[in-house]
Design a protein around this motif. Structure first.
Motif, PDB file in Angstrom:
ATOM      1  N   MET A  20       0.839  -1.201   0.000  1.00  0.00           N
ATOM      2  CA  MET A  20       0.000   0.000   0.000  1.00  0.00           C
ATOM      3  C   MET A  20       0.873   1.250   0.000  1.00  0.00           C
ATOM      4  SD  MET A  20      -3.060  -1.045  -0.135  1.00  0.00           S
ATOM      5  CE  MET A  20      -4.084   0.359   0.338  1.00  0.00           C
ATOM      6  N   GLU A  21       1.874   1.247   0.849  1.00  0.00           N
ATOM      7  CA  GLU A  21       2.753   2.411   0.963  1.00  0.00           C
ATOM      8  C   GLU A  21       3.650   2.550  -0.260  1.00  0.00           C
ATOM      9  OE1 GLU A  21       2.711   4.714   3.434  1.00  0.00           O
ATOM     10  OE2 GLU A  21       1.002   3.661   4.323  1.00  0.00           O
ATOM     11  N   GLU A  22       4.235   1.436  -0.662  1.00  0.00           N
ATOM     12  CA  GLU A  22       5.217   1.489  -1.737  1.00  0.00           C
ATOM     13  C   GLU A  22       4.567   1.770  -3.089  1.00  0.00           C
ATOM     14  OE1 GLU A  22       8.271  -1.330  -1.021  1.00  0.00           O
ATOM     15  OE2 GLU A  22       8.977  -1.299  -3.090  1.00  0.00           O
TER      16      GLU A  22
ATOM     17  N   GLU B   9      -4.410 -11.342   8.562  1.00  0.00           N
ATOM     18  CA  GLU B   9      -5.025 -11.650   7.272  1.00  0.00           C
ATOM     19  C   GLU B   9      -4.088 -11.230   6.127  1.00  0.00           C
ATOM     20  OE1 GLU B   9      -8.208 -13.057   6.790  1.00  0.00           O
ATOM     21  OE2 GLU B   9      -7.576 -13.115   4.691  1.00  0.00           O
ATOM     22  N   TYR B  10      -4.041 -12.013   5.077  1.00  0.00           N
ATOM     23  CA  TYR B  10      -3.170 -11.610   3.956  1.00  0.00           C
ATOM     24  C   TYR B  10      -3.755 -12.009   2.618  1.00  0.00           C
ATOM     25  CZ  TYR B  10      -1.219 -16.423   3.719  1.00  0.00           C
ATOM     26  OH  TYR B  10      -1.027 -17.759   3.594  1.00  0.00           O
ATOM     27  N   THR B  11      -3.246 -11.359   1.575  1.00  0.00           N
ATOM     28  CA  THR B  11      -3.696 -11.651   0.222  1.00  0.00           C
ATOM     29  C   THR B  11      -2.619 -12.420  -0.531  1.00  0.00           C
ATOM     30  OG1 THR B  11      -2.713  -9.719  -0.834  1.00  0.00           O
ATOM     31  CG2 THR B  11      -4.878  -9.418   0.197  1.00  0.00           C
ATOM     32  N   GLY B  12      -2.948 -12.879  -1.697  1.00  0.00           N
ATOM     33  CA  GLY B  12      -1.982 -13.601  -2.537  1.00  0.00           C
ATOM     34  C   GLY B  12      -0.797 -12.729  -2.906  1.00  0.00           C
ATOM     35  N   ALA B  13      -1.036 -11.423  -2.997  1.00  0.00           N
ATOM     36  CA  ALA B  13       0.057 -10.517  -3.360  1.00  0.00           C
ATOM     37  C   ALA B  13       1.136 -10.524  -2.288  1.00  0.00           C
ATOM     38  CB  ALA B  13      -0.480  -9.103  -3.561  1.00  0.00           C
TER      39      ALA B  13
ATOM     40  N   ALA C 137       3.358  -7.809  -6.803  1.00  0.00           N
ATOM     41  CA  ALA C 137       2.348  -7.318  -5.863  1.00  0.00           C
ATOM     42  C   ALA C 137       2.166  -5.816  -6.007  1.00  0.00           C
ATOM     43  CB  ALA C 137       2.763  -7.668  -4.433  1.00  0.00           C
ATOM     44  N   ALA C 138       3.268  -5.108  -6.154  1.00  0.00           N
ATOM     45  CA  ALA C 138       3.190  -3.653  -6.270  1.00  0.00           C
ATOM     46  C   ALA C 138       2.475  -3.248  -7.551  1.00  0.00           C
ATOM     47  CB  ALA C 138       4.591  -3.054  -6.228  1.00  0.00           C
ATOM     48  N   VAL C 139       2.771  -3.974  -8.630  1.00  0.00           N
ATOM     49  CA  VAL C 139       2.148  -3.650  -9.911  1.00  0.00           C
ATOM     50  C   VAL C 139       0.635  -3.867  -9.826  1.00  0.00           C
ATOM     51  CG1 VAL C 139       1.921  -4.419 -12.311  1.00  0.00           C
ATOM     52  CG2 VAL C 139       4.192  -3.992 -11.336  1.00  0.00           C
ATOM     53  N   ARG C 140       0.247  -4.955  -9.185  1.00  0.00           N
ATOM     54  CA  ARG C 140      -1.195  -5.233  -9.067  1.00  0.00           C
ATOM     55  C   ARG C 140      -1.898  -4.047  -8.403  1.00  0.00           C
ATOM     56  NH1 ARG C 140      -1.264 -11.515  -6.770  1.00  0.00           N
ATOM     57  NH2 ARG C 140      -0.101 -12.424  -8.492  1.00  0.00           N
ATOM     58  N   THR C 141      -1.294  -3.531  -7.324  1.00  0.00           N
ATOM     59  CA  THR C 141      -1.947  -2.452  -6.596  1.00  0.00           C
ATOM     60  C   THR C 141      -1.757  -1.098  -7.282  1.00  0.00           C
ATOM     61  OG1 THR C 141      -1.952  -3.623  -4.510  1.00  0.00           O
ATOM     62  CG2 THR C 141      -1.917  -1.226  -4.378  1.00  0.00           C
ATOM     63  N   ALA C 142      -0.561  -0.856  -7.813  1.00  0.00           N
ATOM     64  CA  ALA C 142      -0.310   0.415  -8.503  1.00  0.00           C
ATOM     65  C   ALA C 142      -1.271   0.570  -9.677  1.00  0.00           C
ATOM     66  CB  ALA C 142       1.136   0.488  -8.975  1.00  0.00           C
ATOM     67  N   TYR C 143      -1.489  -0.536 -10.369  1.00  0.00           N
ATOM     68  CA  TYR C 143      -2.415  -0.511 -11.508  1.00  0.00           C
ATOM     69  C   TYR C 143      -3.787  -0.036 -11.048  1.00  0.00           C
ATOM     70  CZ  TYR C 143      -4.700  -2.148 -15.799  1.00  0.00           C
ATOM     71  OH  TYR C 143      -5.390  -2.206 -16.978  1.00  0.00           O
ATOM     72  N   TYR C 144      -4.160  -0.571  -9.889  1.00  0.00           N
ATOM     73  CA  TYR C 144      -5.458  -0.193  -9.345  1.00  0.00           C
ATOM     74  C   TYR C 144      -5.472   1.289  -8.955  1.00  0.00           C
ATOM     75  CZ  TYR C 144      -9.277   0.170  -5.979  1.00  0.00           C
ATOM     76  OH  TYR C 144     -10.383   0.574  -5.281  1.00  0.00           O
TER      77      TYR C 144
ATOM     78  N   GLU D  36      -7.067  -5.094  -1.473  1.00  0.00           N
ATOM     79  CA  GLU D  36      -8.345  -5.754  -1.209  1.00  0.00           C
ATOM     80  C   GLU D  36      -8.400  -6.376   0.184  1.00  0.00           C
ATOM     81  OE1 GLU D  36      -9.397  -7.291  -5.725  1.00  0.00           O
ATOM     82  OE2 GLU D  36      -8.149  -8.544  -4.425  1.00  0.00           O
ATOM     83  N   ASN D  37      -7.244  -6.441   0.851  1.00  0.00           N
ATOM     84  CA  ASN D  37      -7.179  -7.079   2.172  1.00  0.00           C
ATOM     85  C   ASN D  37      -8.076  -6.307   3.141  1.00  0.00           C
ATOM     86  OD1 ASN D  37      -6.488  -7.959   4.757  1.00  0.00           O
ATOM     87  ND2 ASN D  37      -4.301  -8.197   4.259  1.00  0.00           N
ATOM     88  N   PRO D  38      -9.114  -6.957   3.673  1.00  0.00           N
ATOM     89  CA  PRO D  38     -10.062  -6.223   4.526  1.00  0.00           C
ATOM     90  C   PRO D  38      -9.397  -5.652   5.774  1.00  0.00           C
ATOM     91  CG  PRO D  38     -10.511  -8.595   4.531  1.00  0.00           C
ATOM     92  CD  PRO D  38      -9.514  -8.362   3.470  1.00  0.00           C
TER      93      PRO D  38
END
Lengths: 169, 652, 609
Positions: free
Chosen positions: C302-304, C436-440, C453-460, C573-575
């Motif tokens: 999230m931060e990175e 709790e954790y996600t696949g990323a 993992a970073a790309v998945r979130t950065a894309y979002y 997406e991690n709640p």
């Protein structure tokens, strides 16, 4: 080492602690490390750690590599040698003619083992392999001067003479 | 300096040599200098300048006669050509006064020429005498007086000088007499022969066949052909002695392919010890395609007691450089390195000078001798590591790394210096090459036996009477070298064994000295050719002690990379030390053998694989001595040590 | 997307190119112990023997490394060859007839082992590698029964100067693996050989202490050491003491790569994911709360990823952004590449983030005095021990983020000491809010995982939508190639990324960046992931012994499987992540986040002396 291989720097003090002094001829030459170390040792009689650290920075040759090399080759020293160099020839000819006894006697006289320097830093004792005087065996070198057909009985006096001269000076 | 062209070389080859006629040469090599030759040279220079003697003072390398250092050779009008040995500063003025002014030969200093005559032409002016069987009392003076008396009686006084020689080069042949300048040499001369020698030979020139020493000199000088003859610091002098003629024919007559053919015909094998065929090494390097290749001159001569490479580097540097250039031509290398021990400063200086001179004369660089051949050479120094004589370790050292060997393959001919194809040849090998090119492969191969052709230089030292460098054709026996060339051992002792091959070699007992020398024969005896150290041991020497000496050398010099050599050598040395001190145990010998076996098979490089040889060969021939130490314990060990300690006092 | 690889040729990259090309096609036929083998030219006898189920013994050759030919044990006999070549470095040749075992070979090998033992302390029972030592195993297999060569071991003091690894020089057998690892694989040059002959010793650069040397604590030396000469600094006793201490509230976190490797110490196949058993064993060991570093891996992303978006989209900060969650890498960068300090992500590593959250958010929520919380981390890594005290910001909450770090190997030991039958444990769960954790997050443990993992979130973050399902696996950044490059299309914007692992590979990537920077050319990359250890954390210096590419692949597969099986595969997406921002941190890169979750970097001297 031959003077021909040394770079000439008339204006620079003889024992420069500036690594550039040793690099002029060798910067950018592949496999230069050992030649540079030779120049440093020729100048200082040993390889000061400070110059090694400078070499690491100047050429990017890692400290690890430099020490690997220095400690591998017996020619290179990391501590300043004693003032007077005594080298006993331990080539085969000299060995057969009693070099071991000469080494034993001089170790006893000086109170150090081969490769060591006396506490007063006056004598550096080394054994060397064949100084090329097989015809004069057993032989030794004192400050570069060859003494042939050495006898154990002559040694204490020889050392004493050097000691006395030093005291007088 | 003028550029050297093929025409220059042609002219030198066909025109008579234009060298000084009156000269004095001083052997200024490391051995000579150690014995004081530099001072002798300076003293002679002073006297010559002061007295304005019309004679040139020249420097030269060593002719190999180490026992006679410092040596001075004189060629002066009206006098026979003479080589003096053991000339010290104090002798120099007398030497000049006597030899040049008074035309008299100095007593007790002449080393007789080995180039002996069979005809007596021209007037004999000097008779050299020496009793070569002097064990029962030296009769030289008696014979000298008898000859002088006879000379006087026959009215030749003032015309013929009778001189005591220092060395005749002939041993155990009674009184030996050499007449100069013819060099007719008589052996086993009895008092009764004196008058006929004067009457027939000196006066009439009739050679007395019954007394004539017929045996030709066993030495053949190919590698050392110029050592002690030319000025190693002068390119002109080198050219006068045929330098670069071999390169010229390789370059302009044969081309690289035929040159390799010549080398194949010569059957020259690496003189560094392993004996790999030189032509094949070149061919393998040539066959590898690469943008850059290298040739290296291995001058890391490290065997204790071996100094032939040093002598050649110091005595004839241009020939070694020429050999390296030919190697470059044949392998396709444009860059050559001399890897020389830092402990050989004079060799380094002379090779550097030769390189500088060759560069200036256009013999190094581009378009050498007008061809498209390009070559450059540089020096790299060793730093006190014997293992750097091993090819892969040497390469690592030039690259600026620890000199640890690496596994082969890849061989240097495939991937050597900086990963490029590299051919490494020993100094002695390279020095032979120009001569082979000039005179042909078959000429070289006429010498030798079996698979071992040509000549080999040995450094004979130890208890031998006359320590020296010897160059003999392969196939000569050890016996001949030790007894006939080097005069056997002194003090009436007998030879116990001869060690060949240095720390990688083994001892050969007296009973087997009749073996003709070849790579294969020495191997069969449990030793090796090695680089050519030859150590003579008399019955006072302890074989356990000698094994200990060589093993300690190998332990000191092990690079430490592979476990069998690093630990095996050390542990064997501990066992030997224990035995030598009289604390040996019954199972020490099988244990030694087991470690030897492991080291031989599991060590990475030649150093480790051969380090057990001195131990194994002494065990093979002298196991009884080991057993005596083990069974005799401390008492026996003390006795032997005392005997060895006596050696130091008896030495001179 | 394009991907290319470098660094994959080990055995034969010493051959000149012309031969190498010829070798690719050529197949060599030979016989080993009478069994025919067919292998590509360039295959060593050792490798060929493995194809016919023969292990030739060796103590120096490691699958990751070039043969040094040091130990002399792998000698074999080849028909018509006088010498016994070493199997490790001798390429097999056409028609060779090789014998790998006979009485003489066995005798020579046994003698060599005895020699090595004579130069090695007789202290197996108190050694960190007891029962798991290559030398000990060989000595046992060869039936060395007597000690009849007098022992000589040089008296050399241990080096425990840095808190991560401990070197006992007397146990070193001079195989050279650690030195090759340190100099060539990692380009760190903290270790070297000094002196020669029997005095040869492995030592830190220039004969100084390890702490004064350029050592980056990656521990790859210890992972490759065949004996107990280099081991992790074992701190299990400290953890036992903490667990006994009633004043301490012991919590624990487990790093992604631990879960797929710990099983190897208990007989599981490499790559078996034991997350849930590990949760259980942690509770049984007495930890009051069990967290998962995977949670904070999501937080790191999230931060990175936010940081990345700031730099790329809003031009705030230097590009390329370089990951900083590997402490060995940050140490390396601060010593060797300090000109790139500004390129570093300031986000703390997951280990530190979790610690910071445990002592703030968790403490608040549970009403526990943060001073009493004793946070233990289980890491695949020896450098993580160093990270605990890397900078002042590691105490941003007022307390040390993490109090002590154990490696996977130490955890295995801790479990064995406890007597808990690990294999028979039921599954358990982590504590909520930091578990709790996600696949990323879980793929953080493999090289390329942080980038993916970073790309998945950065894309979002950039596009407002998730990557399409078929595009969520970013294959070009996966796998064991030393340098992986790719160009991503984020709705029309081209993003160039690079992934490097094994620090020797990093220099090549950074040199490209510098070259472009100095010439004022467009940047070759926008985002670079670096992991010090080959394979990433799954190949970390604190993982169970026996590392090889094969093992790396199996552990990596365990993580990717965990990712695939997760419902949620993107960090945002991690709640629990959503909750922590809502309840505590506010937003990524908020002031609070900056205070607790970010750090800074500065140049450090390469040598302390």
């Amino acid at each position: 080492m031959s003077k021909a291989l040394l770079s000439e720097h008339p204006g620079t003090p003889a024992a420069s602690m500036d690594i550039d002094y040793y690099l002029e001829k060798w910067r950018g030459v592949e496999g230069n490390l050992i030649m540079i170390l030779h120049q440093i040792q020729d100048t200082h009689g040993y390889i000061p750690r400070e110059l090694v650290m400078q070499l690491d920075r100047a050429l990017g040759i890692r400290l690890a590599r430099i020490y690997e090399v220095i400690t591998f080759y017996h020619y290179f020293k990391l501590v300043p040698p004693g003032k007077h160099h005594i080298s006993i020839c331990n080539g085969t000819a000299c060995y057969l003619k009693g070099a071991a006894n000469i080494i034993g006697e001089i170790e006893k006289t000086l109170g150090v083992k081969e490769g060591e320097t006396t506490g007063d830093r006056l004598f550096q004792l080394e054994t060397v392999r064949c100084i090329g005087c097989c015809g004069m065996s057993p032989a030794m070198m004192v400050d570069g001067r060859v003494c042939g057909h050495v006898k154990t009985t002559d040694l204490p006096e020889m050392i004493n003479t050097i000691r006395k001269n030093e005291e007088q000076a | 300096m003028k550029k050297i062209t093929p025409a220059t070389l042609e002219a030198i080859a066909s025109a008579p040599v234009n060298a000084p006629k009156n000269w004095i040469k001083v052997g200024l090599d490391t051995g000579g200098i150690a014995a004081g030759a530099r001072y002798v040279f300076d003293a002679l220079a002073g006297h010559i300048a002061y007295a304005r003697h019309p004679i040139s003072l020249l420097r030269t390398g060593s002719n190999g006669l180490s026992f006679a250092d410092p040596v001075v050779e004189i060629e002066c009008a009206g006098m026979p050509h003479v080589l003096y040995g053991n000339i010290h500063v104090a002798d120099t003025k007398t030497l000049l006064d006597e030899h040049i002014i008074k035309h008299r030969i100095l007593e007790d200093h002449v080393v007789a020429t080995r180039d002996r005559g069979t005809k007596c032409e021209g007037d004999t002016t000097v008779i050299l005498v020496q009793d070569t069987s002097a064990e029962q009392g030296d009769r030289t003076r008696f014979f000298q007086d008898s000859f002088i008396e006879e000379v006087r009686r026959q009215g030749l006084q003032g015309k013929v000088q009778v001189v005591r020689a220092m060395d005749m080069g002939i041993y155990k042949k009674g009184l030996v007499v050499q007449l100069l300048p013819s060099a007719v040499t008589y052996e086993n001369v009895l008092a009764a022969n004196i008058s006929e020698i004067i009457m027939d030979t000196v006066k009439k020139g009739i050679v007395l066949e019954k007394l004539l020493h017929r045996e030709p000199d066993p030495q053949v000088r190919i590698v050392m052909r110029n050592c002690g003859r030319l000025d190693p610091e002068s390119l002109d002098d080198a050219l006068r002695h045929g330098a670069y003629q071999g390169l010229k024919s390789a370059l302009l007559v044969h081309g690289w392919e035929k040159t390799i053919g010549v080398m194949k015909a010569s059957a020259l094998r690496g003189r560094g010890g392993a004996g790999f065929p030189t032509w094949l090494k070149w061919k393998l390097t040539r066959d590898n395609v690469a943008d850059q290749k290298y040739v290296i001159c291995n001058g890391d001569e490290g065997d204790p007691g071996a100094f032939m490479d040093r002598s050649v580097l110091e005595g004839d540097p241009h020939t070694v450089l020429e050999g390296l250039m030919i190697a470059g031509l044949c392998t396709g290398a444009t860059k050559g390195f001399f890897y020389i021990r830092a402990e050989y400063p004079l060799a380094v200086a002379r090779i550097q000078l030769a390189i500088d001179q060759a560069k200036e004369a256009g013999l190094l660089g581009k378009n050498i001798l007008g061809s498209d051949f390009e070559f450059d050479a540089e020096i790299r120094l060793g730093a006190g590591a014997f293992v750097c004589g091993e090819e892969t370790a040497l390469i690592a050292s030039i690259e600026g790394k620890r000199g640890s060997p690496s596994p082969r393959p890849p061989f240097p001919s495939v991937s050597g210096l900086w990963g490029k194809p590299t051919s490494i040849n020993n100094v002695e090998t390279l020095a032979a090459i120009p001569a082979i090119l000039c005179r042909g492969g078959e000429w070289y191969a006429q010498y030798g036996i079996g698979e071992s052709r040509g000549t080999k230089v040995f450094a004979v030292t130890g208890k031998v009477n006359l320590a020296q460098l010897v160059e003999v054709p392969m196939g000569v026996t050890l016996h001949k070298i030790v007894y006939d060339i080097c005069g056997g051992v002194s003090n009436g002792e007998s030879i116990q064994a001869v060690q060949t091959g240095g720390p990688s070699g083994g001892v050969i007992p007296e009973s087997l000295l009749d073996t003709p020398i070849s790579y294969e024969n020495l191997m069969k005896l449990g030793s090796i050719m090695g680089s050519g150290g030859m150590l003579v041991m008399d019955s006072n020497n302890s074989m356990v002690d000698v094994a200990r000496f060589y093993l300690r050398f190998c332990v000191d010099e092990s690079c430490g990379k592979c476990a069998p050599c690093r630990i095996g050598g050390y542990q064997m040395l501990q066992i030997l030390e224990r035995i030598f001190k009289g604390h040996g145990k019954a199972d020490d010998i099988p244990k030694l053998k087991r470690i030897c076996h492991a080291m031989q098979n599991a060590s990475l490089c030649g150093l480790g694989q051969t380090a057990p040889n001195p131990v194994l060969s002494t065990l093979r021939y002298f196991e009884a001595e080991y057993m005596a130490f083990i069974e005799g314990g401390v008492t026996y060990a003390r006795k032997i040590r005392k005997q060895l300690e006596g050696v130091g006092q008896k030495a001179s | 997307m394009r991907a290319k690889s470098e660094n994959n040729s080990k055995e034969w990259d010493r051959k000149p190119a012309n031969q190498r090309d010829a070798m690719i096609q050529q197949i060599i036929k030979a016989k080993i112990n009478g069994t025919p083998v067919e292998v590509p030219a360039g295959t060593t006898i050792l490798q060929a023997a493995q194809q016919v189920q023969i292990e030739v013994p060796t103590l120096c050759k490691h699958k990751d490394l070039l043969a040094t030919a040091a130990c002399g044990l792998c000698i074999v006999r080849v028909k018509n060859m006088r010498k016994m070549p070493r199997a490790c470095c001798t390429p097999i040749e056409e028609g060779m007839e090789i014998t790998t075992h006979d009485s003489e070979l066995t005798e020579v090998r046994r003698t060599v082992i005895e020699l090595i033992l004579s130069n090695h302390p007789n202290s197996c029972l108190t050694c960190g590698r007891n029962t798991n030592c290559e030398l000990q195993t060989l000595a046992a297999n060869f039936g060395v029964r007597n000690d009849n060569i007098t022992r000589y071991v040089r008296d050399l003091p241990k080096d425990a100067s840095n808190g991560s690894i401990v070197i006992d020089f007397t146990k070193c057998i001079k195989c050279g693996r650690c030195i090759q690892v340190c100099q060539e694989m990692q380009n760190v040059w903290a270790l070297s050989f000094l002196e020669r002959g029997i005095n040869t010793r492995m030592a830190p650069a220039g004969d100084i202490s390890l702490a004064e040397s350029p050592c980056i604590k990656c521990g790859q030396c210890s992972a490759h050491c065949p004996t107990g000469a280099i081991v992790e600094n074992d701190e299990t006793a400290t953890v036992w003491a903490a667990l006994q201490d009633s004043n301490k509230y012991c919590t624990v976190q487990i790093a992604p790569a631990v879960r797929v490797a710990l099983g190897e110490a208990f007989g599981y196949a490499p790559g078996t994911n034991l997350t849930k058993k590990i949760y259980t064993v942690m509770r049984r060991l007495g930890f009051k709360a069990v967290f998962d570093t995977n949670f904070s891996a999501d937080l790191t992303i999230m931060e990175e990823a936010s940081e990345f978006v700031e730099r790329v989209a809003h031009g705030k900060g230097t590009l390329p952004l370089i990951t900083s969650c590997c402490p060995a890498w940050t140490d390396y960068m601060e010593k060797m590449h300090s000109d790139l300090v500004d390129n570093f992500s300031t986000a703390k590593s997951p280990q530190q983030m979790l610690g910071a959250m445990a002592k703030t958010y968790f403490a608040q929520k549970k009403g526990i005095d943060p001073a009493k919380i004793y946070q233990v981390s289980i890491m695949p890594c020896t450098a993580k021990k160093y990270e605990l005290e890397r900078a002042d910001s590691m105490n941003a909450s007022g307390f040390a983020d993490v109090d002590i770090c154990l490696t996977t190997r130490e955890l295995a030991r801790l479990i064995k000491q406890s007597g808990i039958a690990f294999n028979q444990l039921p599954d358990g769960e982590a504590d909520s809010i930091l578990g709790e954790y996600t696949g990323a997050a879980t793929i953080f443990g493999a090289t390329g995982g942080v980038m993916e993992a970073a790309v998945r979130t950065a894309y979002y973050f950039v596009t407002g939508e998730n990557l399409p399902k078929e595009g969520i696996d970013i294959h070009p950044v996966r796998g064991l190639d030393g340098i992986k490059e790719a160009e991503l299309d984020v709705k029309g914007t081209k993003i160039r990324i690079a992934v490097a692992h094994g620090l020797a590979n990093v220099d090549k990537v950074l040199d490209k960046v510098r070259e472009a920077r100095d010439k004022g050319e467009p940047l070759p990359y926008h985002f670079i992931e670096v992991m010090a250890c080959p394979g990433g954390c799954i190949g970390g210096g604190g993982q169970p012994y026996g590392i090889s590419d094969d093992l790396r692949r199996k552990r990596t597969e365990g993580l990717y499987q965990d990712d695939r099986e997760k419902q949620l595969r993107c960090s945002h997406e991690n709640p629990e992540i959503i909750r922590i921002y809502k309840e505590f941190l506010g937003a990524p890169l908020s002031e609070k986040s900056h205070h607790l979750l970010h750090t800074s970097y500065s140049a450090r001297p390469k040598y302390q002396r």
